[in-house]
Enzyme design. Structure first.
Site, PDB file in Angstrom:
ATOM      1  N   GLY A  12       5.594  21.245  -2.940  1.00  0.00           N
ATOM      2  CA  GLY A  12       6.482  20.085  -3.105  1.00  0.00           C
ATOM      3  C   GLY A  12       6.196  18.886  -2.220  1.00  0.00           C
ATOM      4  CB  ILE A  19      12.185  17.724   2.387  1.00  0.00           C
ATOM      5  CG1 ILE A  19      13.301  16.661   2.470  1.00  0.00           C
ATOM      6  CG2 ILE A  19      12.583  19.006   3.094  1.00  0.00           C
ATOM      7  CD1 ILE A  19      14.623  17.059   1.863  1.00  0.00           C
ATOM      8  CB  ALA A  96      17.291  15.499 -12.853  1.00  0.00           C
ATOM      9  CE1 TYR A 156      21.285  15.521  -5.821  1.00  0.00           C
ATOM     10  CE2 TYR A 156      22.559  17.523  -6.074  1.00  0.00           C
ATOM     11  CZ  TYR A 156      21.404  16.886  -5.689  1.00  0.00           C
ATOM     12  OH  TYR A 156      20.362  17.628  -5.180  1.00  0.00           O
ATOM     13  CE  LYS A 163      18.554  20.539  -5.149  1.00  0.00           C
ATOM     14  NZ  LYS A 163      17.167  21.022  -5.030  1.00  0.00           N
ATOM     15  CB  ILE A 192      16.056  12.733   3.610  1.00  0.00           C
ATOM     16  CG1 ILE A 192      16.745  13.605   4.665  1.00  0.00           C
ATOM     17  CG2 ILE A 192      14.777  12.127   4.167  1.00  0.00           C
ATOM     18  CD1 ILE A 192      15.879  14.732   5.219  1.00  0.00           C
ATOM     19  NE  ARG A 193      16.737   4.357   2.863  1.00  0.00           N
ATOM     20  CZ  ARG A 193      17.505   3.731   1.963  1.00  0.00           C
ATOM     21  NH1 ARG A 193      17.189   3.771   0.690  1.00  0.00           N
ATOM     22  NH2 ARG A 193      18.567   3.059   2.341  1.00  0.00           N
ATOM     23  CB  THR A 194      12.326  11.918  -0.642  1.00  0.00           C
ATOM     24  OG1 THR A 194      13.320  12.319  -1.596  1.00  0.00           O
ATOM     25  CG2 THR A 194      12.620  12.542   0.711  1.00  0.00           C
ATOM     26  CB  SER A 196      13.302  13.681  -5.355  1.00  0.00           C
ATOM     27  OG  SER A 196      12.166  14.377  -5.701  1.00  0.00           O
TER      28      SER A 196
HETATM   29  P1  NAD Z   1       9.953  14.676  -3.186  1.00  0.00           P
HETATM   30  O1  NAD Z   1       9.948  13.809  -4.407  1.00  0.00           O
HETATM   31  O2  NAD Z   1       9.120  14.271  -2.057  1.00  0.00           O
HETATM   32  O3  NAD Z   1       9.595  16.183  -3.576  1.00  0.00           O
HETATM   33  C1  NAD Z   1       9.880  16.730  -4.842  1.00  0.00           C
HETATM   34  C2  NAD Z   1       8.647  17.515  -5.255  1.00  0.00           C
HETATM   35  O4  NAD Z   1       8.884  18.223  -6.466  1.00  0.00           O
HETATM   36  C3  NAD Z   1       7.439  16.598  -5.499  1.00  0.00           C
HETATM   37  O5  NAD Z   1       6.375  16.981  -4.660  1.00  0.00           O
HETATM   38  C4  NAD Z   1       7.079  16.863  -6.954  1.00  0.00           C
HETATM   39  O6  NAD Z   1       5.701  16.835  -7.177  1.00  0.00           O
HETATM   40  C5  NAD Z   1       7.634  18.279  -7.130  1.00  0.00           C
HETATM   41  N1  NAD Z   1       7.768  18.634  -8.541  1.00  0.00           N
HETATM   42  C6  NAD Z   1       8.526  18.021  -9.486  1.00  0.00           C
HETATM   43  N2  NAD Z   1       8.324  18.644 -10.680  1.00  0.00           N
HETATM   44  C7  NAD Z   1       7.440  19.652 -10.455  1.00  0.00           C
HETATM   45  C8  NAD Z   1       6.835  20.642 -11.281  1.00  0.00           C
HETATM   46  N3  NAD Z   1       7.084  20.699 -12.601  1.00  0.00           N
HETATM   47  N4  NAD Z   1       5.976  21.522 -10.722  1.00  0.00           N
HETATM   48  C9  NAD Z   1       5.690  21.464  -9.404  1.00  0.00           C
HETATM   49  N5  NAD Z   1       6.225  20.550  -8.571  1.00  0.00           N
HETATM   50  C10 NAD Z   1       7.083  19.663  -9.097  1.00  0.00           C
HETATM   51  O7  NAD Z   1      11.496  14.761  -2.758  1.00  0.00           O
HETATM   52  P2  NAD Z   1      12.268  15.612  -1.663  1.00  0.00           P
HETATM   53  O8  NAD Z   1      13.519  14.890  -1.454  1.00  0.00           O
HETATM   54  O9  NAD Z   1      11.387  15.946  -0.537  1.00  0.00           O
HETATM   55  O10 NAD Z   1      12.635  16.945  -2.481  1.00  0.00           O
HETATM   56  C11 NAD Z   1      12.271  18.245  -2.065  1.00  0.00           C
HETATM   57  C12 NAD Z   1      13.451  19.191  -2.281  1.00  0.00           C
HETATM   58  O11 NAD Z   1      14.477  18.866  -1.350  1.00  0.00           O
HETATM   59  C13 NAD Z   1      14.081  19.097  -3.663  1.00  0.00           C
HETATM   60  O12 NAD Z   1      14.492  20.387  -4.074  1.00  0.00           O
HETATM   61  C14 NAD Z   1      15.303  18.241  -3.415  1.00  0.00           C
HETATM   62  O13 NAD Z   1      16.321  18.432  -4.367  1.00  0.00           O
HETATM   63  C15 NAD Z   1      15.693  18.785  -2.060  1.00  0.00           C
HETATM   64  N6  NAD Z   1      16.645  17.957  -1.309  1.00  0.00           N
HETATM   65  C16 NAD Z   1      16.407  16.634  -1.099  1.00  0.00           C
HETATM   66  C17 NAD Z   1      17.318  15.878  -0.386  1.00  0.00           C
HETATM   67  C18 NAD Z   1      17.102  14.394  -0.165  1.00  0.00           C
HETATM   68  O14 NAD Z   1      18.056  13.689   0.128  1.00  0.00           O
HETATM   69  N7  NAD Z   1      15.872  13.904  -0.269  1.00  0.00           N
HETATM   70  C19 NAD Z   1      18.468  16.479   0.135  1.00  0.00           C
HETATM   71  C20 NAD Z   1      18.678  17.829  -0.069  1.00  0.00           C
HETATM   72  C21 NAD Z   1      17.754  18.571  -0.795  1.00  0.00           C
END
Ligand code: NAD
Length: 255
Positions: A12, A19, A96, A156, A163, A192-194, A196
């Site tokens: 990911g 993250i 999503a 969300y 989730k 966190i700003r990412t 996604s």
């Molecule tokens: P991110 O966009 O950096 O990471 C999401 C990853 O999912 C990407 O690397 C993307 O390539 C991968 N992905 C999407 N579809 C895929 C597929 N079909 N096969 C393989 N990989 C796939 O964003 P992030 O915020 O780092 O998200 C990582 C996790 O943390 C997610 O589960 C997200 O829901 C969770 N999360 C994020 C936050 C936030 O605020 N950013 C908070 C809590 C939880």
């Protein structure tokens, strides 16, 4: 933390804001070997560039689109052959359609629901199924969740339902894999700003709310979340499974 001699699969990383990248930095600093899996070659190039910031080589990388059974099976087979066994997996994957992450949940399309649940929740089950074949004794799987799986948070929407399913999967997988001595947990990160999160409507408001109301009066960063992931992956957490660990400045504990 000393993780020399341990190997972890990190799924990911999209860019330096991910993250999963925070977790990779923590694991690298502790001396662990990391195998990155990437959605496609575009993200692979990105990780190749980022790897320069890490101390270890972490040269072995595989593509793995979690919507494909064959891809997940092949990826973990290749990882097993290359490493001879792994000590844990970070599943930090969710998706999503942007249209589903604003407005009312009742507007969610059937296809959008299926896509979000498939990538963001089901994928943990198939990853666990394939990973357990190559996990070393005491192996650990960690996934990433968010408070929106426990409470209704504006915009969300379908990702909250995904989730909730993911968090329930953590418990069922903990029961299932516990027979073999493997652990399954989740870290519930604050916003966190990412890449996604940029798709979530009015995300700025959510960040501001944490600054105002969370006990620590600030947002968390990728490294703080990555450190908690590393703890759950490590033997320090050997008695913990089926747990949802909040790393959110304490916001979840507030009324
Ligand atoms: P991110 O966009 O950096 O990471 C999401 C990853 O999912 C990407 O690397 C993307 O390539 C991968 N992905 C999407 N579809 C895929 C597929 N079909 N096969 C393989 N990989 C796939 O964003 P992030 O915020 O780092 O998200 C990582 C996790 O943390 C997610 O589960 C997200 O829901 C969770 N999360 C994020 C936050 C936030 O605020 N950013 C908070 C809590 C939880």
């Amino acid at each position: 933390m000393n993780l020399k001699g341990k190997t972890y699969v990190v799924m990911g990383v999209a860019n330096q804001r991910s993250i999963a990248w925070g977790a990779a930095r923590a694991l690298d600093k502790a001396g662990a070997n990391i195998v990155f899996t990437t959605l496609n070659d575009r993200f692979k190039k990105q990780i190749d560039k980022l790897k320069g910031e890490l101390e270890g080589d972490h040269d072995f990388m595989v593509n793995c689109d979690v919507t494909s059974d064959e891809d997940v099976e092949r990826a973990f087979k290749e990882i097993g052959e290359h490493t001879g066994g792994i000590d844990g997996v970070l599943h930090a994957i969710a998706f999503a359609n942007k249209d589903e992450l604003k407005g009312g949940y009742s507007e969610t399309s059937r296809a959008g629901f299926q896509l979000a649940l498939d990538i963001s929740a089901y994928s943990l089950a198939i990853v666990a199924r394939e990973a357990k074949k190559i996990l070393n004794p005491g192996g650990s799987i960690v996934t990433m969740t968010y408070l929106g799986g426990e409470r209704a948070i504006p915009n969300y929407n379908v990702m909250g339902i995904a989730k909730a399913a993911l968090e329930s999967s953590v418990k069922y997988l903990a029961l299932d894999l516990g027979n073999e001595g493997f652990r399954v947990n989740a870290v519930s990160a604050g916003p966190i700003r990412t890449l996604s999160s940029s798709g979530i409507g009015e995300f700025k408001t959510v960040l501001k709310e944490i600054e105002e109301r969370a006990p620590l009066k600030r947002n968390v960063d990728q490294l703080e979340v990555g450190n908690a992931v590393m703890f759950l992956l490590s033997d320090l957490a050997s008695g913990i499974t089926g747990e949802i660990l909040h790393v959110d400045s304490g916001y979840h504990a507030m009324a």
